[in-house]
Design a protein around this motif. Structure first.
Motif, short mmCIF file in Angstrom:
data_model
loop_
_atom_site.label_atom_id
_atom_site.label_comp_id
_atom_site.label_asym_id
_atom_site.label_seq_id
_atom_site.Cartn_x
_atom_site.Cartn_y
_atom_site.Cartn_z
N LYS A 57 0.82 -1.22 0.00
CA LYS A 57 0.00 0.00 0.00
C LYS A 57 0.84 1.26 0.00
CE LYS A 57 -4.13 1.74 2.29
NZ LYS A 57 -5.07 1.51 3.38
N THR A 58 1.85 1.33 0.89
CA THR A 58 2.64 2.54 1.04
C THR A 58 4.02 2.46 0.42
OG1 THR A 58 3.63 1.86 3.15
CG2 THR A 58 1.51 3.02 3.24
N GLY A 59 4.52 1.24 0.19
CA GLY A 59 5.85 1.06 -0.35
C GLY A 59 6.95 1.13 0.70
N ARG A 60 6.58 1.37 1.95
CA ARG A 60 7.56 1.47 3.03
C ARG A 60 8.03 0.10 3.48
NH1 ARG A 60 5.58 6.30 7.06
NH2 ARG A 60 5.80 7.95 5.50
N MET A 61 9.29 0.07 3.94
CA MET A 61 9.86 -1.17 4.46
C MET A 61 9.61 -1.21 5.97
SD MET A 61 11.28 -2.76 1.92
CE MET A 61 12.47 -3.89 2.58
N THR A 62 9.42 -2.43 6.49
CA THR A 62 9.25 -2.63 7.93
C THR A 62 9.95 -3.91 8.33
OG1 THR A 62 7.65 -2.70 9.74
CG2 THR A 62 7.07 -3.88 7.73
N LYS A 63 10.30 -3.99 9.61
CA LYS A 63 10.94 -5.20 10.13
C LYS A 63 9.91 -6.31 10.14
CE LYS A 63 13.95 -6.65 13.86
NZ LYS A 63 15.02 -7.16 13.05
N ALA A 64 10.24 -7.45 9.54
CA ALA A 64 9.29 -8.56 9.42
C ALA A 64 9.54 -9.65 10.46
CB ALA A 64 9.36 -9.15 8.02
N ILE A 65 10.73 -9.71 10.99
CA ILE A 65 11.04 -10.77 11.96
C ILE A 65 11.19 -10.15 13.33
CG2 ILE A 65 12.73 -12.52 12.63
CD1 ILE A 65 13.38 -12.89 9.71
#
Length: 65
Positions: A57-65
């Motif tokens: 939706k936003t294209g932003r990266m986030t920590k997944a683990i």
């Protein structure tokens, strides 16, 4: 009883001998291509792991683990 392995059993044994593990995962169908690409990258580059994900939706990266 026959000790013959099927073609698929031989294939899976070969991959297991390479240190790979067969995993079944249910994911959203619209994420399947990216998921497969990440899995292929990790299979070919054993010194790496993924720890982040990008929002569709936003294209932003986030920590997944």
């Amino acid at each position: 009883m026959s000790a013959k392995l099927s073609k698929n059993q031989k294939y899976e044994a070969k991959l297991k001998a390479q240190g790979l593990e067969k995993v079944t995962v249910w994911i959203p169908s619209d994420a399947a291509i990216e998921f497969k690409q990440v899995a292929e990258f990790l299979r070919e580059n054993k010194g790496y792991y993924t720890d982040s994900a990008r929002s569709r939706k936003t294209g932003r990266m986030t920590k997944a683990i």
